[in-house]
Design a protein around this motif. Structure first.
Motif, PDB file in Angstrom:
ATOM      1  N   MET A  31      -7.362 -14.578  32.834  1.00 43.83           N
ATOM      2  CA  MET A  31      -8.450 -14.215  31.928  1.00 43.83           C
ATOM      3  C   MET A  31      -8.059 -13.035  31.043  1.00 43.83           C
ATOM      4  SD  MET A  31     -11.696 -14.668  34.507  1.00 43.83           S
ATOM      5  CE  MET A  31     -12.337 -16.296  34.919  1.00 43.83           C
ATOM      6  N   LEU A  32      -7.355 -12.060  31.618  1.00 41.36           N
ATOM      7  CA  LEU A  32      -6.885 -10.924  30.823  1.00 41.36           C
ATOM      8  C   LEU A  32      -5.742 -11.334  29.896  1.00 41.36           C
ATOM      9  CD1 LEU A  32      -6.872  -8.056  33.480  1.00 41.36           C
ATOM     10  CD2 LEU A  32      -8.448  -8.323  31.561  1.00 41.36           C
ATOM     11  N   ASN A  33      -4.801 -12.106  30.443  1.00 44.15           N
ATOM     12  CA  ASN A  33      -3.633 -12.582  29.692  1.00 44.15           C
ATOM     13  C   ASN A  33      -2.863 -11.434  29.043  1.00 44.15           C
ATOM     14  OD1 ASN A  33      -1.861 -14.532  28.855  1.00 44.15           O
ATOM     15  ND2 ASN A  33      -3.266 -15.585  27.484  1.00 44.15           N
ATOM     16  N   THR A  34      -2.935 -10.265  29.643  1.00 45.16           N
ATOM     17  CA  THR A  34      -2.198  -9.106  29.137  1.00 45.16           C
ATOM     18  C   THR A  34      -1.396  -8.420  30.247  1.00 45.16           C
ATOM     19  OG1 THR A  34      -4.171  -7.744  29.483  1.00 45.16           O
ATOM     20  CG2 THR A  34      -3.805  -8.581  27.268  1.00 45.16           C
ATOM     21  N   VAL A  35      -1.410  -8.991  31.452  1.00 46.21           N
ATOM     22  CA  VAL A  35      -0.623  -8.404  32.546  1.00 46.21           C
ATOM     23  C   VAL A  35       0.788  -8.974  32.406  1.00 46.21           C
ATOM     24  CG1 VAL A  35      -0.557  -7.931  35.021  1.00 46.21           C
ATOM     25  CG2 VAL A  35      -2.735  -8.444  33.917  1.00 46.21           C
ATOM     26  N   PHE A  36       1.481  -8.511  31.361  1.00 48.83           N
ATOM     27  CA  PHE A  36       2.752  -9.025  30.857  1.00 48.83           C
ATOM     28  C   PHE A  36       2.528 -10.315  30.070  1.00 48.83           C
ATOM     29  CE2 PHE A  36       4.358  -6.407  34.459  1.00 48.83           C
ATOM     30  CZ  PHE A  36       5.034  -5.483  33.674  1.00 48.83           C
ATOM     31  N   GLY A  37       1.920 -11.337  30.636  1.00 44.66           N
ATOM     32  CA  GLY A  37       1.669 -12.560  29.886  1.00 44.66           C
ATOM     33  C   GLY A  37       2.930 -13.398  29.731  1.00 44.66           C
ATOM     34  N   GLY A  38       2.805 -14.530  29.030  1.00 47.19           N
ATOM     35  CA  GLY A  38       3.907 -15.471  28.904  1.00 47.19           C
ATOM     36  C   GLY A  38       4.920 -15.069  27.854  1.00 47.19           C
ATOM     37  N   SER A  39       5.881 -15.947  27.626  1.00 47.83           N
ATOM     38  CA  SER A  39       6.973 -15.674  26.681  1.00 47.83           C
ATOM     39  C   SER A  39       6.428 -15.519  25.268  1.00 47.83           C
ATOM     40  CB  SER A  39       7.989 -16.820  26.718  1.00 47.83           C
ATOM     41  OG  SER A  39       8.651 -16.875  27.957  1.00 47.83           O
ATOM     42  N   GLY A  40       6.429 -14.303  24.765  1.00 44.35           N
ATOM     43  CA  GLY A  40       6.012 -14.047  23.395  1.00 44.35           C
ATOM     44  C   GLY A  40       4.520 -13.926  23.230  1.00 44.35           C
ATOM     45  N   VAL A  41       3.784 -14.931  23.626  1.00 41.50           N
ATOM     46  CA  VAL A  41       2.329 -14.928  23.431  1.00 41.50           C
ATOM     47  C   VAL A  41       1.676 -13.806  24.230  1.00 41.50           C
ATOM     48  CG1 VAL A  41       0.227 -16.289  23.694  1.00 41.50           C
ATOM     49  CG2 VAL A  41       2.325 -17.388  22.936  1.00 41.50           C
ATOM     50  N   GLY A  42       2.231 -13.497  25.401  1.00 41.20           N
ATOM     51  CA  GLY A  42       1.703 -12.386  26.184  1.00 41.20           C
ATOM     52  C   GLY A  42       1.772 -11.080  25.415  1.00 41.20           C
ATOM     53  N   LEU A  82      -0.528  -6.681  22.000  1.00 44.10           N
ATOM     54  CA  LEU A  82      -0.651  -5.959  20.735  1.00 44.10           C
ATOM     55  C   LEU A  82      -2.057  -6.097  20.162  1.00 44.10           C
ATOM     56  CD1 LEU A  82       2.808  -6.790  19.104  1.00 44.10           C
ATOM     57  CD2 LEU A  82       2.088  -4.680  20.232  1.00 44.10           C
ATOM     58  N   MET A  83      -2.705  -7.235  20.403  1.00 44.93           N
ATOM     59  CA  MET A  83      -4.091  -7.390  19.970  1.00 44.93           C
ATOM     60  C   MET A  83      -4.982  -6.368  20.672  1.00 44.93           C
ATOM     61  SD  MET A  83      -6.652 -10.677  20.364  1.00 44.93           S
ATOM     62  CE  MET A  83      -6.703 -10.508  22.163  1.00 44.93           C
ATOM     63  N   TYR A  84      -4.827  -6.217  21.990  1.00 45.19           N
ATOM     64  CA  TYR A  84      -5.623  -5.235  22.713  1.00 45.19           C
ATOM     65  C   TYR A  84      -5.241  -3.808  22.326  1.00 45.19           C
ATOM     66  CZ  TYR A  84      -8.210  -8.415  25.729  1.00 45.19           C
ATOM     67  OH  TYR A  84      -9.080  -9.357  26.194  1.00 45.19           O
ATOM     68  N   ALA A  85      -3.974  -3.603  21.972  1.00 48.08           N
ATOM     69  CA  ALA A  85      -3.572  -2.277  21.497  1.00 48.08           C
ATOM     70  C   ALA A  85      -4.304  -1.936  20.202  1.00 48.08           C
ATOM     71  CB  ALA A  85      -2.061  -2.241  21.283  1.00 48.08           C
ATOM     72  N   MET A  86      -4.451  -2.919  19.313  1.00 48.77           N
ATOM     73  CA  MET A  86      -5.181  -2.677  18.067  1.00 48.77           C
ATOM     74  C   MET A  86      -6.664  -2.462  18.342  1.00 48.77           C
ATOM     75  SD  MET A  86      -3.325  -5.127  15.215  1.00 48.77           S
ATOM     76  CE  MET A  86      -2.681  -6.455  16.237  1.00 48.77           C
ATOM     77  N   ILE A  87      -7.213  -3.170  19.324  1.00 44.62           N
ATOM     78  CA  ILE A  87      -8.606  -2.942  19.711  1.00 44.62           C
ATOM     79  C   ILE A  87      -8.785  -1.520  20.231  1.00 44.62           C
ATOM     80  CG2 ILE A  87     -10.398  -3.583  21.374  1.00 44.62           C
ATOM     81  CD1 ILE A  87      -9.341  -6.454  21.202  1.00 44.62           C
ATOM     82  N   PHE A 106      -2.694 -22.385  20.267  1.00 41.42           N
ATOM     83  CA  PHE A 106      -2.369 -22.214  18.858  1.00 41.42           C
ATOM     84  C   PHE A 106      -3.407 -21.422  18.071  1.00 41.42           C
ATOM     85  CE2 PHE A 106      -0.083 -26.114  20.135  1.00 41.42           C
ATOM     86  CZ  PHE A 106       1.211 -25.661  19.912  1.00 41.42           C
ATOM     87  N   PHE A 107      -4.664 -21.416  18.499  1.00 37.17           N
ATOM     88  CA  PHE A 107      -5.669 -20.686  17.718  1.00 37.17           C
ATOM     89  C   PHE A 107      -5.343 -19.202  17.664  1.00 37.17           C
ATOM     90  CE2 PHE A 107      -9.605 -18.439  16.918  1.00 37.17           C
ATOM     91  CZ  PHE A 107     -10.175 -19.178  15.893  1.00 37.17           C
ATOM     92  N   SER A 108      -5.064 -18.598  18.817  1.00 37.53           N
ATOM     93  CA  SER A 108      -4.787 -17.155  18.839  1.00 37.53           C
ATOM     94  C   SER A 108      -3.481 -16.828  18.124  1.00 37.53           C
ATOM     95  CB  SER A 108      -4.740 -16.649  20.278  1.00 37.53           C
ATOM     96  OG  SER A 108      -3.687 -17.259  21.005  1.00 37.53           O
ATOM     97  N   MET A 109      -2.487 -17.707  18.230  1.00 41.39           N
ATOM     98  CA  MET A 109      -1.232 -17.447  17.534  1.00 41.39           C
ATOM     99  C   MET A 109      -1.442 -17.422  16.024  1.00 41.39           C
ATOM    100  SD  MET A 109       1.575 -19.650  19.735  1.00 41.39           S
ATOM    101  CE  MET A 109       2.973 -18.851  18.937  1.00 41.39           C
ATOM    102  N   ILE A 110      -2.231 -18.366  15.514  1.00 41.56           N
ATOM    103  CA  ILE A 110      -2.462 -18.430  14.074  1.00 41.56           C
ATOM    104  C   ILE A 110      -3.267 -17.224  13.592  1.00 41.56           C
ATOM    105  CG2 ILE A 110      -3.465 -19.779  12.201  1.00 41.56           C
ATOM    106  CD1 ILE A 110      -0.970 -21.007  13.597  1.00 41.56           C
ATOM    107  N   THR A 111      -4.332 -16.874  14.321  1.00 36.77           N
ATOM    108  CA  THR A 111      -5.158 -15.736  13.885  1.00 36.77           C
ATOM    109  C   THR A 111      -4.378 -14.423  13.944  1.00 36.77           C
ATOM    110  OG1 THR A 111      -6.068 -15.560  16.130  1.00 36.77           O
ATOM    111  CG2 THR A 111      -7.341 -16.813  14.505  1.00 36.77           C
ATOM    112  N   LEU A 112      -3.543 -14.259  14.958  1.00 32.74           N
ATOM    113  CA  LEU A 112      -2.779 -13.015  15.050  1.00 32.74           C
ATOM    114  C   LEU A 112      -1.673 -12.968  13.996  1.00 32.74           C
ATOM    115  CD1 LEU A 112      -2.579 -12.505  18.920  1.00 32.74           C
ATOM    116  CD2 LEU A 112      -3.998 -11.300  17.255  1.00 32.74           C
ATOM    117  N   LEU A 113      -1.120 -14.122  13.626  1.00 33.34           N
ATOM    118  CA  LEU A 113      -0.178 -14.140  12.503  1.00 33.34           C
ATOM    119  C   LEU A 113      -0.907 -13.791  11.200  1.00 33.34           C
ATOM    120  CD1 LEU A 113       2.055 -17.258  13.288  1.00 33.34           C
ATOM    121  CD2 LEU A 113       2.763 -14.860  13.277  1.00 33.34           C
ATOM    122  N   ALA A 114      -2.170 -14.194  11.090  1.00 31.57           N
ATOM    123  CA  ALA A 114      -2.963 -13.817   9.925  1.00 31.57           C
ATOM    124  C   ALA A 114      -3.191 -12.308   9.890  1.00 31.57           C
ATOM    125  CB  ALA A 114      -4.304 -14.555   9.936  1.00 31.57           C
ATOM    126  N   VAL A 115      -3.471 -11.725  11.056  1.00 31.13           N
ATOM    127  CA  VAL A 115      -3.594 -10.261  11.142  1.00 31.13           C
ATOM    128  C   VAL A 115      -2.284  -9.609  10.719  1.00 31.13           C
ATOM    129  CG1 VAL A 115      -3.885  -8.314  12.721  1.00 31.13           C
ATOM    130  CG2 VAL A 115      -5.365 -10.315  12.933  1.00 31.13           C
TER     131      VAL A 115
END
Length: 555
Positions: free
Chosen positions: A365-376, A381-386, A489-498
């Motif tokens: 649910m957090l998906n920030t405890v290291f996370g997967g290859s790249g997407v993690g 970085l998204m939470y860092a910006m938050i 893919f949704f989060s990858m696209i939106t974060l690339l937009a950011v």
């Protein structure tokens, strides 16, 4: 001894993280380097065959190339699964896949989820395993790594790069050489690697038994290194052919942690602020150790009801675990596989204690405890910006991240990204509980956890599951496939937009009032943002599942 082995494995992972991270930074540097001399002869023919030129792409071009190429690969592998019964390298005579199952499996492995609604050893032919599954095991994590590299470049004001160049470099310079070495080690450790059919043996009782085998070592190495998960066999790494013993178990854990742990150092190197990379690394490490301690404590304590009956539980909760691995290594593996969003299992998560099952769910649910290859790292970085944005609001300053102002456009995109994840998890869970309760093996709180875990695993692109769930049905196949695709893919696209929005902005000079992102204070704010914004979103559902189950088990 088991706890010592856990500590030793973590220490080795920590020692490998920094040099691996610096190597990855060099591997994706577009400037000429010695790595070009080593890997150029392999990469140049691939560029020529694909008609790939190294021109820089805008964020829209990068995102479109990522999305369309991944979708095309899903369609190609789907076709292979649908006609595998008529293709060669099928000594067991495995039939072609049913349409919804083929759709689910193709999306699953392309989305780096590897959720398996089929039995590993009997659902796919050798050709499908090698041409379909192993192919996706490489290009899926390579896609995630490429997306992370583009995001990092954009945050520094540099061009995003070229998706196809990054994809090929991720495969040739990271995944292929390391997985080849790991496969050889697994073969030495007695993991099978053969194209021969099943072996027929005689048991001690004199009966005949068919033992499945195949190209397991090559599958195993990339499934762990690429944070893919899945399993050649139905029981995954609980099978002695996929995980013969303690050494292979430790190697699998190290492979799962290698890329996610190294990417914060890659980030620090590429943005020119190594201290900031270390702060993010330590923050994630703190979350990981907290999750691990909760899981180990719960699983070693065992079931409170069983303990109240006076049954010896000195070895912890052994239900659903391999005796040769034990409670501690099984619990450790369950935390690592969900913290790294890999999804491989060496124990059945459905049999974990309520709190032991809550930890893997919380990791996803957090998906920030290291996370997967790249997407993690992209989520981190998204939470860092938050965290920077919230800190800026509290002190009345326009928030800045790496010298770029975070304004309404970027925060709206991030807010949408945050909203989509719980929608992908909670809405399908409610629908499944209402329309298909018969697929759950438990009508109580644990049944809710089974459905919640399945969609959490799908949305977080993890792939592990509470295997008491009857998920091999058209409803579960189609619904989880949609969740996996959008979750990937949704989060990858939106974060690339950011990233594209920030890269177009002028850098703002740092002043005495700038909130520094390379301090322990920022690390604490980052952890707080991840827990408050991320975890509280799911707390009501978790309270009705694993927490309620834990409270009702009290003797």
């Amino acid at each position: 001894m088991s706890l010592i082995a856990v500590a030793a494995t973590i220490i080795v992972a920590l020692l490998l993280a920094r040099p691996a991270g610096l190597y990855i930074a060099r591997a994706f540097d577009y400037e000429a380097s010695r790595l070009d001399r080593w890997f150029g002869p392999l990469e140049k023919p691939l560029y020529a065959i694909g008609g790939i030129r190294k021109e820089q792409q805008t964020w829209k071009q990068y995102a479109m190339a990522l999305l369309l190429s991944n979708t095309a690969m899903i369609a190609l592998v789907y076709l292979i699964f649908r006609i595998q019964g008529s293709l060669p390298l099928n000594p067991a005579g495995v039939p072609s896949m049913e349409p919804t199952l083929a759709f689910n499996t193709a999306v699953s492995f392309m989305a780096n989820t590897d959720l398996q609604h089929y039995s590993g050893e009997s659902g796919l032919s050798y050709l499908s395993q090698m041409l379909g599954i192993v192919f996706l095991l490489f290009v899926s994590p390579a896609t995630g790594i490429a997306g992370a590299m583009a995001l990092i470049r954009a945050l520094t004001g540099k061009p995003l790069g070229n998706f196809f160049v990054d994809l090929i470099r991720a495969v040739t310079r990271i995944l292929l050489p390391l997985s080849f070495i790991a496969a050889l080690i697994f073969v030495i450790l007695k993991v099978p690697q053969t194209l021969q059919g099943s072996a027929m043996v005689q048991t001690l009782e004199g009966a005949a038994q068919e033992i499945m085998r195949g190209p397991v070592a090559s599958f195993l190495s990339i499934k762990q290194l690429g944070n893919n998960g899945g399993g050649f066999f139905g029981v995954n790494s609980a099978h002695p052919f996929e995980n013969p013993g303690g050494i292979s178990n430790a190697l699998q854990i190290l492979l799962m942690l290698l890329v996610p742990m190294s990417l914060p150092f890659t980030y620090g190197k590429m943005v020119g602020n190594k201290k900031q990379g270390r702060v993010l690394f330590v923050s994630m490490l703190v979350l990981f150790l907290v999750m691990l301690s909760i899981s180990l404590t719960s699983e070693r304590a065992g079931n409170p009801v069983v303990n109240a009956l006076g049954i010896d539980h000195s070895q912890g909760s052994m239900e659903g675990k391999e005796v040769r691995l034990g409670t501690v290594q099984s619990s450790f593996y369950s935390v690592v596989t969900t913290a790294s969003e890999t999804g491989a299992v060496n124990t059945m998560h459905d049999t974990l204690t309520p709190l032991g099952g809550l930890v893997p769910m919380a990791n996803m649910m957090l998906n920030t405890v290291f996370g997967g290859s790249g997407v993690g790292l992209m989520n981190v970085l998204m939470y860092a910006m938050i965290a920077v944005f919230l800190s800026g609001l509290m002190v009345g300053r326009t928030p800045e991240f790496l010298g770029k102002k975070l304004e309404g456009k970027e925060m709206k995109l991030i807010a949408v990204t945050l909203i989509v994840s719980p929608l992908l998890i909670l809405l399908p869970t409610a629908l499944a509980l209402y329309a298909h309760p018969g697929t759950l093996s438990n009508p109580g709180f644990h049944g809710l956890s089974q459905a919640l875990y399945e969609y959490t695993s799908s949305a977080a692109n993890n792939g592990s599951g509470f295997e008491g769930l009857g998920d091999a049905t058209p409803f579960w196949n189609v619904s989880t496939a949609i969740v996996m695709y959008l979750g990937r893919f949704f989060s990858m696209i939106t974060l690339l937009a950011v990233a594209g929005s920030l890269s177009a902005k002028q850098s703002v000079p740092e002043t005495s009032g700038t909130f520094r992102t390379d301090t322990a204070l920022f690390g604490a704010v980052f952890i707080g943002a991840a827990l408050i914004v991320g975890a509280l979103t799911f707390f009501p559902a978790v309270a009705l599942g694993p927490i309620a189950e834990f409270l009702t088990l009290k003797p």
